[in-house]
Design a protein around this motif. Structure first.
Motif, PDB file in Angstrom:
ATOM      1  N   GLU A   1       0.816  -1.208   0.000  1.00 16.03           N
ATOM      2  CA  GLU A   1       0.000   0.000   0.000  1.00 16.03           C
ATOM      3  C   GLU A   1       0.852   1.262   0.000  1.00 16.03           C
ATOM      4  N   ALA A   2       2.062   1.179   0.544  1.00 21.33           N
ATOM      5  CA  ALA A   2       2.927   2.351   0.593  1.00 21.33           C
ATOM      6  C   ALA A   2       3.670   2.590  -0.720  1.00 21.33           C
ATOM      7  N   ASN A   3       3.900   1.558  -1.500  1.00 22.18           N
ATOM      8  CA  ASN A   3       4.807   1.665  -2.639  1.00 22.18           C
ATOM      9  C   ASN A   3       4.167   1.545  -4.017  1.00 22.18           C
ATOM     10  N   PHE A   4       2.856   1.211  -4.071  1.00 25.12           N
ATOM     11  CA  PHE A   4       2.209   1.030  -5.378  1.00 25.12           C
ATOM     12  C   PHE A   4       0.913   1.827  -5.431  1.00 25.12           C
ATOM     13  N   ASP A   5       0.534   2.215  -6.627  1.00 24.76           N
ATOM     14  CA  ASP A   5      -0.656   3.039  -6.853  1.00 24.76           C
ATOM     15  C   ASP A   5      -1.758   2.179  -7.473  1.00 24.76           C
ATOM     16  N   TYR A   6      -2.801   1.909  -6.702  1.00 28.42           N
ATOM     17  CA  TYR A   6      -3.906   1.062  -7.167  1.00 28.42           C
ATOM     18  C   TYR A   6      -4.543   1.616  -8.434  1.00 28.42           C
ATOM     19  N   ASP A   7      -4.648   2.957  -8.540  1.00 28.53           N
ATOM     20  CA  ASP A   7      -5.318   3.570  -9.683  1.00 28.53           C
ATOM     21  C   ASP A   7      -4.507   3.474 -10.971  1.00 28.53           C
ATOM     22  N   LYS A   8      -3.267   3.038 -10.876  1.00 28.66           N
ATOM     23  CA  LYS A   8      -2.424   2.905 -12.066  1.00 28.66           C
ATOM     24  C   LYS A   8      -2.167   1.429 -12.400  1.00 28.66           C
ATOM     25  N   LEU A   9      -3.192   0.605 -12.186  1.00 28.28           N
ATOM     26  CA  LEU A   9      -3.072  -0.829 -12.456  1.00 28.28           C
ATOM     27  C   LEU A   9      -4.113  -1.270 -13.465  1.00 28.28           C
ATOM     28  N   THR A  10      -3.818  -2.352 -14.180  1.00 28.55           N
ATOM     29  CA  THR A  10      -4.810  -2.971 -15.061  1.00 28.55           C
ATOM     30  C   THR A  10      -5.907  -3.610 -14.209  1.00 28.55           C
ATOM     31  N   PRO A  11      -7.068  -3.903 -14.789  1.00 31.06           N
ATOM     32  CA  PRO A  11      -8.110  -4.589 -14.009  1.00 31.06           C
ATOM     33  C   PRO A  11      -7.618  -5.893 -13.392  1.00 31.06           C
ATOM     34  N   GLU A  12      -6.827  -6.671 -14.113  1.00 32.16           N
ATOM     35  CA  GLU A  12      -6.343  -7.935 -13.564  1.00 32.16           C
ATOM     36  C   GLU A  12      -5.373  -7.704 -12.422  1.00 32.16           C
ATOM     37  N   ALA A  13      -4.535  -6.668 -12.540  1.00 33.57           N
ATOM     38  CA  ALA A  13      -3.609  -6.357 -11.452  1.00 33.57           C
ATOM     39  C   ALA A  13      -4.356  -5.860 -10.224  1.00 33.57           C
ATOM     40  N   LYS A  14      -5.466  -5.152 -10.431  1.00 35.33           N
ATOM     41  CA  LYS A  14      -6.295  -4.744  -9.292  1.00 35.33           C
ATOM     42  C   LYS A  14      -6.868  -5.973  -8.584  1.00 35.33           C
ATOM     43  N   ASN A  15      -7.247  -6.981  -9.367  1.00 38.27           N
ATOM     44  CA  ASN A  15      -7.690  -8.236  -8.751  1.00 38.27           C
ATOM     45  C   ASN A  15      -6.596  -8.822  -7.863  1.00 38.27           C
TER      46      ASN A  15
END
Length: 653
Positions: A109-123
């Motif tokens: 959560e500190a090092n990655f941006d959820y809003d900059k992920l593909t739908p599969e990566a969000k999964n």
């Protein structure tokens, strides 16, 4: 494909499932995660691709760290690192592994941006997050379950690991095997301490569970070198492995003798005393064990523990009362379908009378196999034939097909139980060990012919073997997801596969086999009623048995084995029907949304092509596929095998 839900299970779940079972997900960092806000500009395609690649690399790094924590998990994956060890089963080790998970979540959560992920990566993000949160919640129930029982205890699991999964290719592997015999004793003693602590907190193991533990434990340490007589299963396996090494020139006769002596010492001085301690504890507990037990309603904190188990098993927030009502409705619906098949069969009587007829006529060869080894061998042959038959139909229903081989085997004598449920063990990701459908065949009167076909489809193709093998062979998702295990998804798929098989040519061609299919489905509907009855409504074992036998044609031994399973594995049995219902709902939704553009292969590839998922994320994945099809962006499935880094290896049965 089962696995484990007690204190043993808490330890073994960290071993056998790199992800574990979890409840409903919470997406991203907050309830609005994944949606753009007016203050945040949309990420570019390049940013999404880069952040997704970075996160996936991190997942693979963390998965490798996690796998290396568990020697047994490594063995199940076909790897040999730490193959001279057995996992640390202590409460302290479980706490350490939980802390590792919590630290990784904070790091993600500190090092990655959820809003900059593909739908599969969000999964992938969402799965990692709520797996961790579920593990944290579950830690408070570490001592609530049964450490040893007739289904899942280490008394049968540890010998199975050594005999079936520890691979001996050279002298070092055999030395590791001997080390693991002593390590198994250490792990067993750790688990015994957990069992004692649970008992001190008011967790009473039922009499049947203790009797099963005692019986299985005695079988493991009966025979040479533990007692007089023929070689025990473990000793026979040790002798075979050492003999094989000597035959291929890996060791000479002198070294073979040294290894035999070392193995005998480990078995008699470490392994046997650990089992004797377990037997002594179980016999002492048996004196005061409840003879007609109920479920968790009788245990301290049982209601809270059961609610947690339902969340874990179904990956939903359905309450016990809601699940109970779904079960009652499904039982009524399915009995209506069974009435029609009963009439086609030509039986003149009520449905309940037909149940009795099917249950009691065990000498009728049309209905049952011979109750001997010849009957068991015929069962294995017929199950294999059913799987071979349906395999040819799969390309019409799936674009992705598994590479892994599948074999059907009888359960080893030391853990075989009359009427126990059949099960599946996955093969290795590289194909060096095939998937195995195991059948309990010690009592063929508990294995009616009408059930053979439906069980083969559930455990084999297109059921567990197909789903798990495809997941292990996927290359476009992080490794931790290829080993994911969520009961509502996997068992929901297994039960859905039974229905799907009935839609394929050449299956369930007689009223008897079709009744078996309906019997299998109503069995799972009954589970919703009985599991919740036992654990939330105070039903006793006998009350549960009465409901079961009134509403299904199962044999007495099957019914008792099933109910005893529900008592020691609370909530697990509810996953099958809840998962199946969701998959069928998603299929109907997709069919309605897409009309003529609906393709059954594309739907199945969507269900299976992302690995195991909680039901909410599965629905999200199907919705994404539907939108892609509407936009003309979904590829038309071609029948292919999943690409893997290693070629599939043919393994003899």
């Amino acid at each position: 494909m089962r696995v484990k839900l007690s204190a043993t299970a808490t330890a073994l779940a960290l071993i056998l499932a790199a992800c574990g079972e979890t409840s409903a997900p919470q997406q991203g960092n907050n309830p609005e995660a994944g949606a753009e806000t007016t203050e945040t500009a949309a990420a570019t395609d390049a940013e999404i691709e880069a952040e997704t690649a970075r996160l996936n690399a991190w997942f693979d790094e963390k998965y490798e760290e996690q796998v290396m924590m568990s020697p047994i998990r490594l063995t199940f994956l076909g790897r040999k690192e730490r193959n001279d060890e057995i996992d640390d089963m202590s409460y302290e080790a479980a706490q350490e592994q939980l802390q590792w998970r919590l630290d990784t979540l904070a790091e993600m959560e500190a090092n990655f941006d959820y809003d900059k992920l593909t739908p599969e990566a969000k999964n992938s993000w969402d799965i990692w997050k709520y797996q961790t949160e579920q593990a944290e919640e579950g830690m408070q129930y570490f001592y609530n379950g049964f450490t040893f029982d007739q289904m899942n205890g280490a008394q049968s699991f540890l010998p199975t690991v050594l005999i079936q999964f520890h691979r001996v290719d050279n002298e070092a592997d055999m030395e590791a095997y001997i080390s693991r015999i002593s390590e198994g004793a250490r792990a067993g003693n750790q688990l015994l301490e957990i069992a004692k602590e649970s008992a001190s907190r008011g967790v009473e193991t039922p009499d049947f569970a203790l009797e099963g533990v005692i019986d299985q434990s005695r079988k493991v340490i009966t025979g040479a070198p533990f007692t007089d007589g023929e070689a025990s299963d473990l000793w026979a396996d040790v002798q075979m492995e050492i003999s094989n090494l000597q035959e291929v020139g890996e060791i000479d006769e002198a070294r073979a003798e040294e290894l035999m002596t070392a193995a005998e010492t480990a078995l008699t001085e470490d392994f046997q005393p650990a089992y004797e301690n377990l037997i002594a504890w179980a016999e002492a507990e048996l004196e005061d064990a409840p003879e007609n037990p109920t479920g968790l309603t009788s245990q301290p904190g049982g209601a809270e523990f059961y609610n947690y188990r339902l969340k874990v098993s179904t990956t939903t927030d359905l309450t016990a009362d809601e699940i109970h009502e779904i079960g009652l409705e499904e039982v009524e619906r399915l009995q209506g379908e069974m009435e029609a098949v009963k009439e086609e069969f030509g039986f003149d009587g009520t449905l309940q009378e037909f149940f009795v007829y099917l249950r009691e006529n065990t000498d009728e060869r049309e209905l049952y196999y011979e109750n001997n080894d010849a009957g068991a061998d015929q069962y294995i042959a017929d199950a294999t034939a059913a799987i071979d038959n349906i395999e040819g139909q799969l390309p019409e229903y799936f674009g992705i097909l598994p590479q892994a081989d599948l074999i059907v085997k009888r359960v080893e004598p030391f853990r075989e139980q009359d009427g126990a449920a059949q099960h599946y063990y996955p093969g290795t990701p590289d194909g060096s060990r095939p998937g195995t459908y195991y059948a309990h065949l010690s009592d063929m009167t508990s294995m009616p012919k009408r059930e053979l076909e439906v069980i083969a489809y559930h455990e084999g193709l297109p059921g567990h073997h197909m789903q798990i093998s495809i997941a292990q062979e996927l290359q476009d998702i992080p490794q931790f997801r290829t080993q994911a295990g969520f009961t509502a998804y996997s068992e929901g798929w297994g039960l859905y596969s039974e229905r799907l098989a009935s839609e394929m040519p050449g299956t369930f061609q007689t009223p008897q086999s079709e009744f078996g299919r309906l019997g299998s489905e109503i069995w799972r509907a009954i589970r919703l009623v009985v599991d919740t009855g036992l654990h939330s409504k105070g039903w006793t074992e006998e009350e549960a048995w009465e409901y079961f036998t009134e509403n299904a044609a199962v044999t007495d031994q099957q019914a008792r084995s099933e109910i005893q399973r529900y008592i020691v594995m609370p909530g697990q049995a509810t996953a099958y029907k809840i998962g199946m219902i969701k998959i069928l709902e998603l299929r109907e939704m997709a069919r309605e949304e897409l009309g003529d553009d609906f393709d059954i292969r594309g739907f199945h590839d969507t269900i299976l092509g992302g690995g195991a998922l909680p039901l909410e994320l599965l629905e999200r994945r199907v919705n994404t596929w539907i939108e892609d099809v509407k936009a003309g962006e979904a590829a038309t499935p071609e029948t292919t095998e999943v690409e893997t880094e290693a070629e599939t290896m043919d393994v003899e049965q």
